[in-house]
Design a protein around this motif. Structure first.
Motif, short mmCIF file in Angstrom:
data_model
loop_
_atom_site.label_atom_id
_atom_site.label_comp_id
_atom_site.label_asym_id
_atom_site.label_seq_id
_atom_site.Cartn_x
_atom_site.Cartn_y
_atom_site.Cartn_z
N GLY A 120 0.51 -1.33 -0.15
CA GLY A 120 0.04 -0.07 0.00
C GLY A 120 0.65 1.36 -0.02
N LEU A 275 -5.53 -3.43 5.68
CA LEU A 275 -4.50 -2.81 4.80
C LEU A 275 -3.06 -3.12 5.15
CD1 LEU A 275 -5.64 0.51 3.43
CD2 LEU A 275 -5.72 -1.89 2.18
N GLU A 309 -4.59 3.68 -4.30
CA GLU A 309 -4.31 2.20 -4.54
C GLU A 309 -4.63 1.62 -3.31
OE1 GLU A 309 -1.93 4.89 -5.25
OE2 GLU A 309 -1.18 4.18 -7.08
N ARG A 310 -4.56 2.31 -1.95
CA ARG A 310 -4.99 1.68 -0.66
C ARG A 310 -6.49 1.49 -0.82
NH1 ARG A 310 -1.46 4.81 3.71
NH2 ARG A 310 0.50 4.40 2.55
N LEU A 313 -6.96 -1.62 -3.01
CA LEU A 313 -6.49 -2.74 -2.53
C LEU A 313 -7.77 -3.59 -1.63
CD1 LEU A 313 -3.07 -2.20 -0.65
CD2 LEU A 313 -3.72 -3.91 -1.90
#
Length: 417
Positions: A120, A275, A309-310, A313
Motif C-alpha cells: 500500500g 491494509l 491504491e489503498r 486494495l
RNA sequence: GUGAGUGUAGCUCAAGGGUAGAGUAUCGGUCUGUGGAACCGAAUGUUGGGGGUUCAAAUCCCCUCACUCACCCCA
C-alpha cells in the motif's frame, strides 16, 4: 542488453486492472460533482519552495521524501508529494478567489514520495482529494468529512473507521505544546530515543509512537482538548454536532496528529483494518493559515486526500462487462477485402470489432474469438463471399445465421435491443 | 534511512555441489467450415546482475539490484 524495469516503487497499471481505475475515477467525478466540486489539474512538479513553505520544512515529507531536482536553468523543482499546496498556489496565481464560486475543487492524480515501498505504499501513488476555501463554519467541516466518509461508504468499503480531532490554532496550540513538552521532559527516561528528539522538534508526534514505553507515558500526557481556545473549542463542538446531523459515525481521538504542518482546528483520518501497516486511506483537515502563508489573501481552507491504491486494495470493483465484440474470421485471403469493409462499417457504427488477418483455419480463428470473449464471430468463407453474405455465430447461445452483408448492422441493432 | 524474507521458462514452482525440470500459458499437429475438451509435438533460460571458493555452483561465500513484509512515516 540488460532489461530496464520500472523504477523502484512505481508500477504499470494494465488491463484488466485499469478498468477498476477507470470506474473509480468515474465514480469520484460523479460523487463530488454532487457537492459542486469542480476538477482542477495542477502541474505534477512545482518550485520546491512551495512545498517547503506549504507543508512545513520540519516535516518528514519535506525532509526525507521529496523528489527534488534541478532543471537546466538551475531552478529547484520537486515532484509534488501532495496536492493541497499546488491547489492553493493555483488559486492565488489564477485569481480564483474572486473569479470562481463556490470555491470548491477536487483533483485526481499521481503524487511522488521517496519512501521505501511496501504494501500500500509506492513512490508514485495516486490520490484524489478536495479543497474548499473561504467558508469557516464548522458545519462545512462536517460536510467535507461527510463527503469523504459517504463516498467510501457508497463504494462499499467495509471495516473503516473515522477519527476526528481539533489540533487548535496559532492562538492556543503554542501554549499547549509548552505544557506537553514539560510533561514529556518529566518522563524522558521512559521514552525511546526517537521520541526524546521529538520533544523539542515535534512533541505531538510522541502520541504516534508504538513503543510500549512511549505509549504508556503518552497516555498520561494531557491532550489538547482542554487547552483549546474558546474559538477552537466552539468550532470543534460545532463540527461534532454537524457530524451528528449528517449521521456520520466517528470517534474523537484527542491524540490524533497529522503529518503536515498546515492543519488548524479540524483534523480527521479514515483508516482500514484490512491494509496491514499502511492503514490510513484518507486524511485531511482545516488549514486556515496556509493561503496567507503562501502569499495569498487571508482565506481559510479545508480538504482531504485519499490514497487510491489503498482504496483499490480492499475494494472489489467488478470489472464492467466487455462490450459486444464482433470477431471477423476470413477463410482465405480472398474474402479479406469483404471483411475489411464490414469491419469499417462496424467501427463507424460504434461496434467494437476485431479482424483476424491471418486466414488461419476456422477452428483456430474460432478459438481466438472465444479467448477474447467475443459475442459474435462473423465468418466470411468462400461461400459467403460468393453470395455476398456473412455468417454470424452467437458465441454464447451457439446459434448461427447467414444473412446478406448489407443487413449486418441492422441485424446487430435488432440484437442489441 | 533500519531490519527480515525471497529472486530459476511469460506465469506458478521443483532441483540444496555433478547434464536445469514440471505444471500452466504460447505455438504447431491430430482437425483447411466452426470455440471451450482430449491426445501428440515444438519453442522458451547468461538460474536477477557481478565477483569469489571449487575439478565442478541454481546450490556455498561476498557485493549489488529488484520484489515482499515490517520499522519509520504517510494516502
Amino acid at each position: 542488453m540488460n532489461r530496464i524495469n520500472a523504477p523502484r516503487g512505481t508500477r504499470d497499471i494494465v488491463y484488466p486492472e485499469i478498468t477498476a481505475w477507470q470506474i473509480l475515477e468515474e465514480r469520484i467525478r460523479e460523487f463530488y460533482s454532487r457537492f459542486l466540486y469542480r476538477e482542477i489539474r495542477t502541474p505534477m512538479f512545482e518550485h520546491s519552495e512551495l512545498f517547503q513553505r506549504g507543508i512545513g520544512d520540519a516535516t518528514e515529507v519535506v525532509q526525507k521524501e521529496m523528489y527534488t531536482f534541478e532543471d537546466k536553468a538551475g531552478r529547484s523543482l520537486t515532484l509534488r508529494p501532495e496536492n493541497t499546496a499546488s491547489v492553493v498556489r493555483a488559486a492565488i496565481e489564477g485569481g480564483l478567489f474572486d473569479a470562481v464560486f463556490p470555491l470548491r475543487f477536487f483533483y485526481i492524480g499521481p503524487m511522488f514520495r521517496y519512501d521505501k515501498p511496501q504494501k500500500g505504499r509506492f513512490r508514485q501513488f495516486h490520490q484524489f482529494g478536495v479543497e474548499v476555501f473561504r467558508e469557516e463554519n464548522p458545519e462545512l467541516d462536517a460536510e467535507v468529512v461527510y463527503a469523504a466518509y459517504a463516498f467510501l461508504e457508497e463504494l462499499g468499503l467495509k471495516e473503516i473507521s473515522l477519527e476526528v480531532n481539533s489540533v487548535g490554532c496559532e492562538e492556543c496550540r503554542p501554549a499547549y505544546l509548552k505544557v506537553l513538552q514539560q510533561e514529556a521532559r518529566a518522563h524522558q527516561q521512559e521514552l525511546c530515543l526517537d521520541c526524546r528528539r521529538k520533544i523539542d522538534t515535534n512533541p505531538l508526534r510522541i502520541f504516534d509512537c508504538k513503543q510500549p514505553g512511549c505509549r504508556a507515558a503518552a497516555a498520561t500526557f494531557s491532550t489538547i482538548t482542554p487547552h483549546l481556545c474558546r474559538g477552537c473549542a466552539d468550532h470543534f463542538a460545532g463540527v461534532r454536532a454537524g457530524l451528528d446531523t449528517y449521521a456520520v459515525p466517528y470517534t474523537v481521538n484527542e491524540r490524533m496528529v497529522r503529518g503536515l504542518d498546515y492543519y488548524t482546528r479540524t483534523a480527521f483520518e479514515i483508516t482500514s483494518d484490512r491494509l496491514g501497516a499502511q492503514n490510513a486511506i484518507l486524511g485531511g483537515g482545516r488549514y486556515n493559515r496556509l493561503v496567507r502563508d503562501l502569499g495569498g489573501p487571508d482565506i481559510a481552507g479545508i480538504g482531504f486526500a485519499a490514497g487510491m491504491e489503498r482504496l483499490l486494495l480492499h475494494l472489489e470493483i467488478a470489472p464492467g462487462k466487455d462490450p459486444q465484440i464482433c470477431f471477423l474470421a476470413c477463410q482465405s485471403a480472398d474474402s479479406r477485402a469483404d471483411a475489411m469493409k464490414l469491419a469499417r462499417q462496424l467501427w463507424r457504427a460504434g461496434y467494437p470489432a476485431y479482424l483476424d488477418y491471418s486466414a488461419a483455419n476456422l477452428k483456430k480463428q474460432f478459438r481466438r474469438s472465444d479467448r477474447m470473449n467475443a459475442a459474435f464471430t462473423l465468418v466470411l468463407g468462400t461461400e459467403e463471399s460468393a453470395s455476398g453474405e456473412v455468417s454470424i455465430k452467437d458465441m454464447v447461445r451457439q446459434e448461427q445465421v447467414r444473412i446478406p452483408q448489407q443487413e449486418l448492422l441492422q441485424w446487430l441493432d435488432q440484437r442489441k435491443s
